[in-house]
Write a protein that holds these residues in place. Structure first.
Motif, PDB file in Angstrom:
ATOM      1  N   MET A 145       0.834  -1.197   0.000  1.00  0.00           N
ATOM      2  CA  MET A 145       0.000   0.000   0.000  1.00  0.00           C
ATOM      3  C   MET A 145       0.873   1.252   0.000  1.00  0.00           C
ATOM      4  O   MET A 145       1.845   1.332   0.753  1.00  0.00           O
ATOM      5  CB  MET A 145      -0.904  -0.028   1.239  1.00  0.00           C
ATOM      6  CG  MET A 145      -1.818   1.162   1.365  1.00  0.00           C
ATOM      7  SD  MET A 145      -2.891   0.955   2.819  1.00  0.00           S
ATOM      8  CE  MET A 145      -3.502   2.622   3.014  1.00  0.00           C
ATOM      9  N   PRO A 146       0.572   2.232  -0.867  1.00  0.00           N
ATOM     10  CA  PRO A 146       1.413   3.432  -0.968  1.00  0.00           C
ATOM     11  C   PRO A 146       1.665   4.092   0.378  1.00  0.00           C
ATOM     12  O   PRO A 146       0.743   4.314   1.167  1.00  0.00           O
ATOM     13  CB  PRO A 146       0.597   4.345  -1.879  1.00  0.00           C
ATOM     14  CG  PRO A 146      -0.238   3.413  -2.696  1.00  0.00           C
ATOM     15  CD  PRO A 146      -0.570   2.273  -1.791  1.00  0.00           C
ATOM     16  N   GLY A 147       2.932   4.382   0.654  1.00  0.00           N
ATOM     17  CA  GLY A 147       3.309   5.031   1.901  1.00  0.00           C
ATOM     18  C   GLY A 147       3.369   4.109   3.089  1.00  0.00           C
ATOM     19  O   GLY A 147       3.576   4.565   4.214  1.00  0.00           O
ATOM     20  N   ARG A 148       3.194   2.803   2.897  1.00  0.00           N
ATOM     21  CA  ARG A 148       3.212   1.850   4.001  1.00  0.00           C
ATOM     22  C   ARG A 148       4.214   0.717   3.728  1.00  0.00           C
ATOM     23  O   ARG A 148       3.823  -0.420   3.500  1.00  0.00           O
ATOM     24  CB  ARG A 148       1.822   1.249   4.221  1.00  0.00           C
ATOM     25  CG  ARG A 148       0.710   2.275   4.445  1.00  0.00           C
ATOM     26  CD  ARG A 148       0.758   2.874   5.824  1.00  0.00           C
ATOM     27  NE  ARG A 148      -0.318   3.827   6.014  1.00  0.00           N
ATOM     28  CZ  ARG A 148      -1.552   3.515   6.396  1.00  0.00           C
ATOM     29  NH1 ARG A 148      -1.853   2.259   6.641  1.00  0.00           N
ATOM     30  NH2 ARG A 148      -2.474   4.449   6.542  1.00  0.00           N
ATOM     31  N   PRO A 149       5.504   1.029   3.701  1.00  0.00           N
ATOM     32  CA  PRO A 149       6.472  -0.064   3.490  1.00  0.00           C
ATOM     33  C   PRO A 149       6.450  -1.034   4.661  1.00  0.00           C
ATOM     34  O   PRO A 149       6.157  -0.658   5.794  1.00  0.00           O
ATOM     35  CB  PRO A 149       7.813   0.677   3.400  1.00  0.00           C
ATOM     36  CG  PRO A 149       7.597   1.935   4.186  1.00  0.00           C
ATOM     37  CD  PRO A 149       6.161   2.323   3.944  1.00  0.00           C
ATOM     38  N   LEU A 150       6.759  -2.280   4.376  1.00  0.00           N
ATOM     39  CA  LEU A 150       6.799  -3.292   5.423  1.00  0.00           C
ATOM     40  C   LEU A 150       7.978  -3.002   6.339  1.00  0.00           C
ATOM     41  O   LEU A 150       9.106  -2.813   5.874  1.00  0.00           O
ATOM     42  CB  LEU A 150       6.944  -4.676   4.799  1.00  0.00           C
ATOM     43  CG  LEU A 150       6.455  -5.877   5.614  1.00  0.00           C
ATOM     44  CD1 LEU A 150       4.971  -5.737   5.918  1.00  0.00           C
ATOM     45  CD2 LEU A 150       6.724  -7.161   4.845  1.00  0.00           C
ATOM     46  N   PRO A 151       7.767  -2.915   7.660  1.00  0.00           N
ATOM     47  CA  PRO A 151       8.863  -2.594   8.582  1.00  0.00           C
ATOM     48  C   PRO A 151       9.988  -3.621   8.499  1.00  0.00           C
ATOM     49  O   PRO A 151       9.768  -4.791   8.169  1.00  0.00           O
ATOM     50  CB  PRO A 151       8.183  -2.630   9.959  1.00  0.00           C
ATOM     51  CG  PRO A 151       6.737  -2.389   9.691  1.00  0.00           C
ATOM     52  CD  PRO A 151       6.474  -3.042   8.363  1.00  0.00           C
ATOM     53  N   GLU A 152      11.185  -3.163   8.801  1.00  0.00           N
ATOM     54  CA  GLU A 152      12.350  -4.032   8.789  1.00  0.00           C
ATOM     55  C   GLU A 152      12.149  -5.184   9.781  1.00  0.00           C
ATOM     56  O   GLU A 152      11.635  -4.993  10.879  1.00  0.00           O
ATOM     57  CB  GLU A 152      13.593  -3.233   9.173  1.00  0.00           C
ATOM     58  CG  GLU A 152      14.894  -4.020   9.076  1.00  0.00           C
ATOM     59  CD  GLU A 152      16.109  -3.161   9.370  1.00  0.00           C
ATOM     60  OE1 GLU A 152      17.213  -3.714   9.440  1.00  0.00           O
ATOM     61  OE2 GLU A 152      15.948  -1.935   9.545  1.00  0.00           O
ATOM     62  N   GLY A 153      12.542  -6.361   9.360  1.00  0.00           N
ATOM     63  CA  GLY A 153      12.412  -7.530  10.210  1.00  0.00           C
ATOM     64  C   GLY A 153      11.180  -8.355   9.922  1.00  0.00           C
ATOM     65  O   GLY A 153      11.083  -9.512  10.352  1.00  0.00           O
ATOM     66  N   LEU A 154      10.230  -7.785   9.183  1.00  0.00           N
ATOM     67  CA  LEU A 154       9.030  -8.525   8.821  1.00  0.00           C
ATOM     68  C   LEU A 154       9.155  -9.071   7.399  1.00  0.00           C
ATOM     69  O   LEU A 154       9.844  -8.493   6.554  1.00  0.00           O
ATOM     70  CB  LEU A 154       7.783  -7.652   8.923  1.00  0.00           C
ATOM     71  CG  LEU A 154       7.444  -7.068  10.297  1.00  0.00           C
ATOM     72  CD1 LEU A 154       6.057  -6.442  10.278  1.00  0.00           C
ATOM     73  CD2 LEU A 154       7.553  -8.105  11.398  1.00  0.00           C
TER      74      LEU A 154
END
Length: 307
Positions: A145-154
């Protein structure tokens, strides 16, 4: 304090409706109401206001909610401390009647020995934060989703591309069509009340509307799926989009496949790479069959959807 009542309170707060909470907890709506009433008597405050739109936590309810979650988390940790390696796999399915819940039921049927705890978290940010914090082992979401990168570690794996259908009443101009192309819906009123700005499906339908020149109307209060289906069944103008789950029943409605191309909703499983729960690996293997879902020819997904 009765933790069963506390769990019921959290379920109602998450679902926004007593009926939906009852479905999640696999109890009757009357049992949910009795537990909430008992908890309110115990605390001496009113926890919810009820309206046609559902159940909304009062100021006291909102103040109690984080502490209620902490109580349930403490209970879970206490149980896990004496059952090493046997903690229930906690998975968020967004809602009890949508496609991810069907996928998880299939996993449960294939692996009846795996203990599952199913939760329904409406907001994607809350669900992802729960996975990061260890409050959930996995969640099903549309990734990218635009503007919602998957957080590091996930990590994520695309596990299902769910075909979209057009739902109309018998008097609609398209009611007798064998299939409909998305571009043919230009000028028709696609009614989807209750879409909340910022959520993943709002981004999906905004992309779909922009791609095919559609008008998706989210105006009006959301009185729940039953009221929406009743209105569509009696309208010659209104139509809506619906996935393969849940299938409408009990009304004269037409579920028409969308083709040329077929829009699909991209469901992905998200988990923490550091999570070593043994059942998580089994869930991933069951859902992917050794390979992530691949885009099928003749389908459409938003450009932002992660393959």
């Amino acid at each position: 304090m009765d933790l069963k009542a506390v769990r019921t309170f959290v379920a109602v707060a998450d679902a926004g409706q007593f009926q939906e909470a009852a479905a999640v907890l696999a109890v009757t709506q009357q049992a949910v109401s009795k537990r909430i009433a008992a908890l309110e008597r115990d605390l001496g405050v009113r926890l919810f206001t009820r309206s046609a739109r559902g159940a909304e936590p009062t100021l006291d309810g909102r103040a109690f909610l984080p502490h209620a979650r902490a109580l349930l988390l403490a209970e879970e940790r206490a149980a896990a401390s004496v059952r090493p390696g046997r903690r229930a796999l906690r998975v968020d399915v967004i809602g009890p009647r949508v496609a991810p819940a069907v996928l998880l039921r299939g996993f449960h049927e294939a692996h009846p020995g795996v203990e599952l705890e199913v939760v329904t978290l409406f907001d994607a940010d809350i669900a992802v934060a729960a996975v990061r914090a260890g409050r959930a082992d996995a969640t099903f979401r549309a990734v990218g989703m635009p503007g919602r990168p998957l957080p590091e570690g996930l990590a994520s794996a695309r596990v299902l591309d769910e075909p979209l259908h057009l739902l109309t009443g018998p008097g609609h101009a398209l009611a007798d069509a064998d299939s409909v192309a998305p571009a043919e819906l230009a000028g028709h009123r696609i009614w989807m009340p209750g879409i909340v700005a910022g959520v993943e499906w709002a981004a999906y339908y905004a992309s779909l509307a922009a791609e095919f020149g559609l008008t998706v109307d989210s105006a009006g209060p959301n009185f729940g799926s039953a009221a929406m289906l009743e209105r569509i069944a009696g309208s010659p103008e209104l139509a809506t989009f619906m996935g393969e789950h849940p299938r409408p029943a009990g009304r004269d409605l037409r579920l028409i496949p969308l083709t040329r191309p077929t829009p699909v909703y991209p469901h992905s499983l998200i988990w923490d790479r550091a999570n070593t729960h043994p059942a998580l690996a089994a869930l991933r293997a069951h859902l992917t069959g050794g390979a992530e879902a691949r885009r099928t020819a003749g389908t459409w997904v938003p450009d932002w959807a992660v393959a």
